[in-house]
Scaffold this motif. Sequence first.
Motif, PDB file in Angstrom:
ATOM      1  N   GLN A  75       1.614  10.431  -4.200  1.00 17.65           N
ATOM      2  CA  GLN A  75       2.324  11.927  -5.199  1.00 17.65           C
ATOM      3  C   GLN A  75       3.323  12.194  -6.062  1.00 17.65           C
ATOM      4  N   ALA A  76       4.333  11.424  -4.931  1.00 19.37           N
ATOM      5  CA  ALA A  76       5.133  11.019  -6.316  1.00 19.37           C
ATOM      6  C   ALA A  76       5.486  10.173  -7.272  1.00 19.37           C
ATOM      7  N   VAL A  77       4.308   9.684  -7.056  1.00 16.81           N
ATOM      8  CA  VAL A  77       4.289   9.020  -8.581  1.00 16.81           C
ATOM      9  C   VAL A  77       2.849   9.762  -9.621  1.00 16.81           C
ATOM     10  N   ASP A  78       1.987  10.184  -9.285  1.00 17.76           N
ATOM     11  CA  ASP A  78       1.459  11.279  -9.670  1.00 17.76           C
ATOM     12  C   ASP A  78       2.162  12.816 -10.376  1.00 17.76           C
ATOM     13  N   LEU A  79       3.219  13.049  -9.300  1.00 13.67           N
ATOM     14  CA  LEU A  79       3.861  14.078 -10.260  1.00 13.67           C
ATOM     15  C   LEU A  79       5.207  13.413 -11.188  1.00 13.67           C
ATOM     16  N   ASP A  80       5.847  12.310 -11.538  1.00 14.74           N
ATOM     17  CA  ASP A  80       6.331  11.770 -11.892  1.00 14.74           C
ATOM     18  C   ASP A  80       5.594  11.670 -13.376  1.00 14.74           C
ATOM     19  N   SER A  81       4.652  10.987 -13.226  1.00  9.83           N
ATOM     20  CA  SER A  81       3.569  10.812 -14.620  1.00  9.83           C
ATOM     21  C   SER A  81       3.331  12.567 -14.835  1.00  9.83           C
ATOM     22  N   ALA A  82       2.890  13.171 -14.521  1.00 12.74           N
ATOM     23  CA  ALA A  82       2.802  14.689 -14.500  1.00 12.74           C
ATOM     24  C   ALA A  82       4.181  15.066 -15.560  1.00 12.74           C
ATOM     25  N   VAL A  83       5.113  14.408 -15.008  1.00  9.90           N
ATOM     26  CA  VAL A  83       6.532  14.863 -16.129  1.00  9.90           C
ATOM     27  C   VAL A  83       6.604  15.052 -17.066  1.00  9.90           C
ATOM     28  N   THR A  84       6.353  13.207 -16.811  1.00  3.31           N
ATOM     29  CA  THR A  84       6.698  12.137 -17.467  1.00  3.31           C
ATOM     30  C   THR A  84       5.281  12.849 -19.512  1.00  3.31           C
ATOM     31  N   MET A  88       0.850  -1.314  -0.010  1.00  2.00           N
ATOM     32  CA  MET A  88       0.436   0.325  -0.075  1.00  2.00           C
ATOM     33  C   MET A  88       0.724   1.675   0.266  1.00  2.00           C
ATOM     34  N   GLN A  89       0.482   2.579  -0.724  1.00  2.00           N
ATOM     35  CA  GLN A  89       1.270   3.439  -1.046  1.00  2.00           C
ATOM     36  C   GLN A  89       1.307   4.420   0.680  1.00  2.00           C
ATOM     37  N   THR A  90       1.846   5.274   0.956  1.00  2.00           N
ATOM     38  CA  THR A  90       1.251   6.126   1.657  1.00  2.00           C
ATOM     39  C   THR A  90       1.226   7.027   0.587  1.00  2.00           C
ATOM     40  N   GLY A  91       0.504   8.704   1.293  1.00  2.00           N
ATOM     41  CA  GLY A  91      -0.279   9.630   1.030  1.00  2.00           C
ATOM     42  C   GLY A  91       1.525  10.308  -0.239  1.00  2.00           C
ATOM     43  N   ALA A  92       2.532  10.412   0.543  1.00  2.00           N
ATOM     44  CA  ALA A  92       3.943  10.839  -0.463  1.00  2.00           C
ATOM     45  C   ALA A  92       4.131  10.007  -2.097  1.00  2.00           C
ATOM     46  N   GLN A  93       4.298   8.726  -1.293  1.00  3.34           N
ATOM     47  CA  GLN A  93       4.811   8.022  -2.044  1.00  3.34           C
ATOM     48  C   GLN A  93       3.767   8.509  -3.235  1.00  3.34           C
TER      49      GLN A  93
END
Length: 88
Positions: free
Chosen positions: A8-17, A1-6
């Motif tokens: 957010q990092a995945v979402d940010l990575d997807s947005a940057v990509t 299970m992912q934490t909120g910070a994890q």
Amino acid sequence: MQTGAQRQAVDLDSAVTAALEAAVGRVSERVKGVLLMARLATAVHLRRAAETEAARIGHGRTSGSLSPAAAPAGQDAAAGLMRQGGRP
């Protein structure tokens, strides 16, 4: 299970990509346009040079255009220039 910070990092990575992929697409289209313009400029230059040379040796036509037989030589020269990495 992912934490909120994890997450957010995945979402940010997807947005940057996605942003980078969009930027690469735009740059690719601009590069294609520049290459087409370079090819056109090369073709125009080669045609003018051939017409000038034909006029110089006395085989110019009164219409100012090249004979159809001379066109393939200019195309071959343009293709050779591009293969050799030449610039217009």
